[in-house]
Design an enzyme around this catalytic site. Structure first.
Site, PDB file in Angstrom:
ATOM      1  N   CYS A  74       0.858  -1.185   0.000  1.00  0.00           N
ATOM      2  CA  CYS A  74       0.000   0.000   0.000  1.00  0.00           C
ATOM      3  C   CYS A  74       0.893   1.234   0.000  1.00  0.00           C
ATOM      4  O   CYS A  74       1.915   1.280   0.701  1.00  0.00           O
ATOM      5  CB  CYS A  74      -0.889  -0.007   1.248  1.00  0.00           C
ATOM      6  N   HIS A  96      -9.123  -3.277  -3.085  1.00  0.00           N
ATOM      7  CA  HIS A  96      -8.153  -2.568  -2.234  1.00  0.00           C
ATOM      8  C   HIS A  96      -8.498  -1.082  -2.156  1.00  0.00           C
ATOM      9  O   HIS A  96      -8.489  -0.488  -1.071  1.00  0.00           O
ATOM     10  CB  HIS A  96      -6.730  -2.783  -2.791  1.00  0.00           C
ATOM     11  N   GLU A  97      -8.830  -0.497  -3.315  1.00  0.00           N
ATOM     12  CA  GLU A  97      -9.119   0.955  -3.349  1.00  0.00           C
ATOM     13  C   GLU A  97     -10.453   1.280  -2.690  1.00  0.00           C
ATOM     14  O   GLU A  97     -10.547   2.255  -1.932  1.00  0.00           O
ATOM     15  CB  GLU A  97      -9.117   1.465  -4.797  1.00  0.00           C
ATOM     16  N   HIS A 154     -10.219   1.490   0.944  1.00  0.00           N
ATOM     17  CA  HIS A 154      -9.698   2.770   1.447  1.00  0.00           C
ATOM     18  C   HIS A 154     -10.837   3.764   1.678  1.00  0.00           C
ATOM     19  O   HIS A 154     -10.774   4.593   2.587  1.00  0.00           O
ATOM     20  CB  HIS A 154      -8.687   3.385   0.472  1.00  0.00           C
TER      21      HIS A 154
HETATM   22  O1  LIG Z   1      -2.023   1.904  -1.814  1.00  0.00           O
HETATM   23  C1  LIG Z   1      -2.786   1.800  -2.781  1.00  0.00           C
HETATM   24  O2  LIG Z   1      -3.986   1.883  -2.676  1.00  0.00           O
HETATM   25  C2  LIG Z   1      -2.182   1.462  -4.100  1.00  0.00           C
HETATM   26  C3  LIG Z   1      -1.707   0.060  -4.121  1.00  0.00           C
HETATM   27  C4  LIG Z   1      -2.854  -0.771  -4.630  1.00  0.00           C
HETATM   28  C5  LIG Z   1      -2.727  -2.244  -4.584  1.00  0.00           C
HETATM   29  C6  LIG Z   1      -1.880  -2.899  -3.722  1.00  0.00           C
HETATM   30  C7  LIG Z   1      -1.833  -4.294  -3.719  1.00  0.00           C
HETATM   31  C8  LIG Z   1      -2.649  -5.031  -4.543  1.00  0.00           C
HETATM   32  C9  LIG Z   1      -3.486  -4.367  -5.390  1.00  0.00           C
HETATM   33  C10 LIG Z   1      -3.524  -2.988  -5.406  1.00  0.00           C
HETATM   34  C11 LIG Z   1      -0.435   0.120  -4.938  1.00  0.00           C
HETATM   35  O3  LIG Z   1      -0.706  -0.121  -6.254  1.00  0.00           O
HETATM   36  S1  LIG Z   1       0.810  -0.854  -4.243  1.00  0.00           S
HETATM   37  C12 LIG Z   1       1.974  -1.047  -5.433  1.00  0.00           C
HETATM   38  C13 LIG Z   1       1.667  -2.108  -6.422  1.00  0.00           C
HETATM   39  C14 LIG Z   1       2.071  -1.926  -7.705  1.00  0.00           C
HETATM   40  C15 LIG Z   1       1.832  -2.899  -8.645  1.00  0.00           C
HETATM   41  C16 LIG Z   1       1.203  -4.079  -8.289  1.00  0.00           C
HETATM   42  C17 LIG Z   1       0.799  -4.275  -6.990  1.00  0.00           C
HETATM   43  C18 LIG Z   1       1.030  -3.279  -6.042  1.00  0.00           C
HETATM   44 NI    NI Z   2      -3.541   1.126  -0.357  1.00  0.00          NI
END
Ligand SMILES: O=C(O)C[C@@H](Cc1ccccc1)[C@H](O)SCc1ccccc1
Ligand code: NI
Length: 183
Positions: A110, A153-154, A157
């Site tokens: 995250c 995931h989003e 949040h």
């Molecule tokens: O913090 C966030 O919301 C963005 C995350 C979203 C995410 C994390 C894990 C699994 C799915 C979505 C960032 O994209 S974390 C960095 C990342 C980059 C590529 C692939 C997975 C995670």
């Molecule tokens: Ni996140």
């Protein structure tokens, strides 16, 4: 442009709030913010730009992560047909989901969490999402695989949920499966 300095980290109270619905049509300010969130993902996925500005690559970003407690998310990833999904969305809602669950091998990360957290994060394998796009169109998305995980995931949040809240072995009172959104 949004940089890592604009992304709040775990412990900040905004990450634990339920974000407010955006009344549509969105204001110019809300449109600008959502556009900048999409741009963050584009910049963070461009190696040169990410290196130049010290951006952590992201496939999704939720407005609470930049201390804006509104139901807005940006996603830039590929769907199960390897089609690009690059969207800024208002008020995304999971309107139905599979019983079957899945998880990302190796766990999740995250942008608001500066540490590794071990453990599988259970997610619905398939979801149907309704939302309004940055351009103002109402859309319905049927997602599975990695894209479905990103959206969950989003949307978590927006409800003050961090990915590690769902990892087994945490506080037994915490829901290890996504709470029923709109069922
Ligand atoms: O913090 C966030 O919301 C963005 C995350 C979203 C995410 C994390 C894990 C699994 C799915 C979505 C960032 O994209 S974390 C960095 C990342 C980059 C590529 C692939 C997975 C995670
Ligand atoms: Ni996140």
């Amino acid at each position: 442009m949004i940089t890592m300095d604009d992304i709040i980290r775990e412990g900040h109270p905004t990450l634990r709030k339920r974000a407010e619905e955006v009344s549509l049509p969105a204001s110019n300010e809300e449109k600008k913010i959502l556009q900048k969130m999409v741009e963050y993902l584009i910049h963070s996925q461009d190696e040169e730009t990410a290196e130049k500005y010290g951006l952590r690559p992201g496939v999704g970003l939720a407005a609470p992560q930049i201390n804006v407690s509104k139901r807005m998310i940006a996603v830039r990833t590929h769907d199960h047909n390897d089609e690009l999904i690059e969207l800024g969305l208002y008020n995304p809602k999971i309107v139905s989901h599979s019983v079957e669950t899945t998880y990302l091998e190796g766990g999740e990360g995250c942008l608001s969490v500066d540490r590794m957290v071990e453990g599988e994060v259970p997610r619905y394998a398939r979801i149907k999402v309704k939302a309004t796009t940055l351009e103002g169109d109402e859309i319905t998305l049927r997602l599975k695989g990695f894209a479905a995980i990103v959206f969950q995931h989003e949307i978590d949040h927006l409800n003050g949920i961090m990915f590690y809240d769902r990892i087994e072995g945490n506080d037994p009172h915490k829901q290890s499966l996504p709470p029923k959104e709109v069922m």
